[in-house]
Design an enzyme around this catalytic site. Structure first.
Site, PDB file in Angstrom:
ATOM      1  N   HIS A 180       0.814  -1.216   0.000  1.00  0.00           N
ATOM      2  CA  HIS A 180       0.000   0.000   0.000  1.00  0.00           C
ATOM      3  C   HIS A 180       0.848   1.266   0.000  1.00  0.00           C
ATOM      4  CE1 HIS A 180       0.872   0.608   4.329  1.00  0.00           C
ATOM      5  NE2 HIS A 180       0.775  -0.710   4.395  1.00  0.00           N
ATOM      6  N   ASP A 181       0.395   2.247  -0.779  1.00  0.00           N
ATOM      7  CA  ASP A 181       0.981   3.590  -0.811  1.00  0.00           C
ATOM      8  C   ASP A 181       2.384   3.637  -1.400  1.00  0.00           C
ATOM      9  OD1 ASP A 181      -1.280   4.936   0.723  1.00  0.00           O
ATOM     10  OD2 ASP A 181      -0.605   3.467   2.196  1.00  0.00           O
ATOM     11  N   GLY A 196       5.033  -0.956   2.626  1.00  0.00           N
ATOM     12  CA  GLY A 196       4.185   0.218   2.506  1.00  0.00           C
ATOM     13  C   GLY A 196       4.956   1.525   2.494  1.00  0.00           C
TER      14      GLY A 196
END
Length: 263
Positions: free
Chosen positions: A121-122, A139
């Site tokens: 994520h991200d 992340g």
């Protein structure tokens, strides 16, 4: 028209542009947008709020746009955005973002991403990057343009990897990697300027000379980071525009570094 295999499951709400090819047993979710000329391989799952640009080739068995592997994620609708002309090989896993940042995992254009690569994520990946087999990005990792990440490399969350950097095979990357540098070993160490990569991209001898000076100031002269930054700033005097831009890229990276530099 799109070419969709009879066994593929494509939600009628998905937005599929002309010339898209979707292989057997692929699954395409309702919030997915796929740009013209992109090919989706057999058994690939594309889900979540995922936007894929033009002329990408995603090979079989990839998982694109699944929810983030973040225990604090509460099911919020976040995004994955992929640019144009990327090659994404077998068994890659790209997750959507979280609201710890902007809610978007982002992949640029013209990247070569080999099998089993994981983007958490991200993560933000720039353009023209190479991620070799089994590279794993935790992340919030950011990767600059033209970076190369070697196979079986693990990158710690929140690490930034600078443009034109190269990480050797099986790297354990827990700190930021400065632009233009080659890092390798365990523990990870800056070995040299990424000369091969820079020459392949047409960097002049003058530009490479300034980058070598920055390497020396940062990693060989025994200076503190503050002292190095001051002397790197001075390198911009009486230089051509492209060389000044190279120095400024380094200064901007150092100003944003939060996890300390691999040295």
């Amino acid at each position: 028209m799109a070419k969709i295999h009879a066994t593929a499951l494509v939600d009628p709400k998905a937005q599929i542009d002309e010339g898209v090819e979707i292989g057997p047993y692929a699954v395409i979710g309702p919030q997915v947008r796929i740009g013209a000329g992109t090919r989706i391989g057999p058994h690939t799952v594309v889900e979540g709020r995922t936007t894929i640009g033009r002329d990408n080739h995603i090979y079989q068995f990839a998982s694109i746009g699944a929810m983030p592997q973040d225990m604090s994620h509460g099911g919020e609708v976040t995004e994955l955005v992929i640019g144009d002309r990327n090659t994404i090989r077998e068994f890659c896993t790209f997750n959507t973002g979280t609201f710890k940042e902007q809610g978007v995992t982002r992949v640029g254009s013209d990247n070569w991403i080999m099998a089993y690569v994981h983007l958490a994520h991200d993560v933000v990946v720039g353009d023209h990057c190479v991620l070799a087999n089994n590279a794993t990005l935790a992340g919030h990792v950011h990767v600059g343009d033209w970076a190369t990440i070697g196979g079986l490399t693990g990158v710690h969350q929140f690490v930034h990897i600078g443009a034109h950097a190269m990480i050797g095979f099986q790297g354990h990357v827990a700190q930021d990697v400065a632009p233009y540098m080659t890092v390798d070993g365990n523990p990870l160490t800056v070995r040299a300027v990424n000369l091969t990569g820079l020459r392949r991209r047409g960097f002049s001898n003058e530009r490479i000379g300034i980058i070598r000076q920055m390497h020396k100031l940062l990693f060989r002269d025994g200076l503190t980071l503050e002292q190095s930054v001051q002397q790197i700033e001075a390198l911009k005097a009486d230089q051509a525009a492209d060389t000044v831009a190279d120095v400024q890229l380094m200064l901007d990276f150092l100003a944003a570094a939060k996890r300390g530099l691999v040295r």
